[in-house]
Write a protein that holds these residues in place. Structure first.
Motif, mmCIF file in Angstrom:
data_model
loop_
_atom_site.group_PDB
_atom_site.id
_atom_site.type_symbol
_atom_site.label_atom_id
_atom_site.label_comp_id
_atom_site.label_asym_id
_atom_site.label_seq_id
_atom_site.Cartn_x
_atom_site.Cartn_y
_atom_site.Cartn_z
ATOM 1 N N UNK A 49 0.846 -1.197 0.000
ATOM 2 C CA UNK A 49 0.000 0.000 0.000
ATOM 3 C C UNK A 49 0.877 1.242 0.000
ATOM 4 N N UNK A 50 1.941 1.236 0.776
ATOM 5 C CA UNK A 50 2.838 2.390 0.810
ATOM 6 C C UNK A 50 3.481 2.627 -0.551
ATOM 7 N N UNK A 51 3.857 1.553 -1.243
ATOM 8 C CA UNK A 51 4.505 1.683 -2.550
ATOM 9 C C UNK A 51 3.519 2.182 -3.605
ATOM 10 N N UNK A 52 2.296 1.659 -3.591
ATOM 11 C CA UNK A 52 1.332 1.982 -4.646
ATOM 12 C C UNK A 52 0.393 3.125 -4.276
ATOM 13 N N UNK A 53 0.608 3.753 -3.154
ATOM 14 C CA UNK A 53 -0.314 4.781 -2.676
ATOM 15 C C UNK A 53 -0.399 5.983 -3.611
ATOM 16 N N UNK A 54 0.677 6.335 -4.267
ATOM 17 C CA UNK A 54 0.694 7.523 -5.105
ATOM 18 C C UNK A 54 0.223 7.255 -6.533
ATOM 19 N N UNK A 55 -0.164 6.029 -6.844
ATOM 20 C CA UNK A 55 -0.620 5.674 -8.188
ATOM 21 C C UNK A 55 -2.128 5.450 -8.182
ATOM 22 N N UNK A 56 -2.753 5.745 -9.298
ATOM 23 C CA UNK A 56 -4.190 5.516 -9.424
ATOM 24 C C UNK A 56 -4.394 4.073 -9.861
ATOM 25 N N UNK A 57 -4.627 3.196 -8.904
ATOM 26 C CA UNK A 57 -4.818 1.780 -9.192
ATOM 27 C C UNK A 57 -6.056 1.288 -8.444
ATOM 28 N N UNK A 58 -6.624 0.194 -8.936
ATOM 29 C CA UNK A 58 -7.714 -0.471 -8.247
ATOM 30 C C UNK A 58 -7.085 -1.435 -7.243
ATOM 31 N N UNK A 59 -7.117 -1.069 -5.969
ATOM 32 C CA UNK A 59 -6.429 -1.861 -4.954
ATOM 33 C C UNK A 59 -6.976 -3.276 -4.855
ATOM 34 N N UNK A 60 -8.291 -3.441 -4.972
ATOM 35 C CA UNK A 60 -8.860 -4.786 -4.836
ATOM 36 C C UNK A 60 -8.353 -5.713 -5.922
ATOM 37 N N UNK A 61 -8.371 -5.269 -7.176
ATOM 38 C CA UNK A 61 -7.895 -6.155 -8.245
ATOM 39 C C UNK A 61 -6.382 -6.357 -8.155
ATOM 40 N N UNK A 62 -5.654 -5.328 -7.777
ATOM 41 C CA UNK A 62 -4.198 -5.453 -7.659
ATOM 42 C C UNK A 62 -3.812 -6.439 -6.561
ATOM 43 N N UNK A 63 -4.438 -6.329 -5.397
ATOM 44 C CA UNK A 63 -4.039 -7.168 -4.276
ATOM 45 C C UNK A 63 -4.664 -8.560 -4.320
ATOM 46 N N UNK A 64 -5.754 -8.736 -5.064
ATOM 47 C CA UNK A 64 -6.328 -10.074 -5.206
ATOM 48 C C UNK A 64 -5.602 -10.894 -6.256
ATOM 49 N N UNK A 65 -5.081 -10.251 -7.291
ATOM 50 C CA UNK A 65 -4.363 -10.962 -8.345
ATOM 51 C C UNK A 65 -3.177 -10.111 -8.810
ATOM 52 N N UNK A 66 -2.101 -10.041 -8.026
ATOM 53 C CA UNK A 66 -0.976 -9.184 -8.398
ATOM 54 C C UNK A 66 -0.176 -9.707 -9.584
ATOM 55 N N UNK A 67 -0.317 -10.986 -9.916
ATOM 56 C CA UNK A 67 0.452 -11.550 -11.030
ATOM 57 C C UNK A 67 -0.267 -11.418 -12.370
ATOM 58 N N UNK A 68 -1.416 -10.777 -12.405
ATOM 59 C CA UNK A 68 -2.227 -10.702 -13.619
ATOM 60 C C UNK A 68 -1.460 -10.074 -14.781
ATOM 61 N N UNK A 69 -0.833 -8.946 -14.565
ATOM 62 C CA UNK A 69 -0.075 -8.282 -15.631
ATOM 63 C C UNK A 69 1.097 -9.147 -16.091
ATOM 64 N N UNK A 70 1.752 -9.800 -15.146
ATOM 65 C CA UNK A 70 2.880 -10.666 -15.485
ATOM 66 C C UNK A 70 2.410 -11.838 -16.352
ATOM 67 N N UNK A 71 1.249 -12.416 -16.038
ATOM 68 C CA UNK A 71 0.698 -13.517 -16.830
ATOM 69 C C UNK A 71 0.349 -13.057 -18.241
ATOM 70 N N UNK A 72 -0.169 -11.836 -18.373
ATOM 71 C CA UNK A 72 -0.484 -11.295 -19.707
ATOM 72 C C UNK A 72 0.789 -11.125 -20.524
ATOM 73 N N UNK A 73 1.822 -10.600 -19.923
ATOM 74 C CA UNK A 73 3.106 -10.409 -20.624
ATOM 75 C C UNK A 73 3.679 -11.756 -21.049
ATOM 76 N N UNK A 74 3.629 -12.749 -20.161
ATOM 77 C CA UNK A 74 4.159 -14.073 -20.497
ATOM 78 C C UNK A 74 3.356 -14.739 -21.605
ATOM 79 N N UNK A 75 2.046 -14.590 -21.596
ATOM 80 C CA UNK A 75 1.235 -15.210 -22.642
ATOM 81 C C UNK A 75 1.512 -14.568 -24.005
ATOM 82 N N UNK A 76 1.764 -13.270 -24.027
ATOM 83 C CA UNK A 76 2.095 -12.600 -25.285
ATOM 84 C C UNK A 76 3.485 -13.008 -25.769
#
Length: 88
Positions: A49-76
């Protein structure tokens, strides 16, 4: 003598305000931790939370599935590499 008394009164008020803000912070993190599907340690959640506090992010989706972006990059990137050209 009078300034020393005022200093200690201000110091005590400052400590009280600091403790109140820490309690609010901890309460907010506990409520957030209870609402998440994924299990997080309290200190890990506080750090993220301290690291991502200054960014406009959806905390629920980020903290429930933090590897989502990494999985998208790997699949591409899992496709075959492009054929090299003779002139590259």
């Amino acid at each position: 003598y009078r300034t020393a008394i005022n200093y200690f009164a201000i110091f005590e008020d400052g400590k009280t305000l600091e403790l109140q803000s820490v309690y609010r912070h901890d309460l907010l993190l506990m409520v957030m931790q209870k609402g998440l599907k994924r299990q997080w340690s309290f200190s890990g959640l506080a750090t993220m939370v301290r690291i991502t506090l200054m960014y406009y992010v959806d905390f629920n989706s980020l903290f429930n599935n933090p590897e989502k972006e990494w999985e998208i990059i790997l699949s591409e990137a899992s496709g075959a590499p492009p054929e090299p050209s003779l002139f590259d």
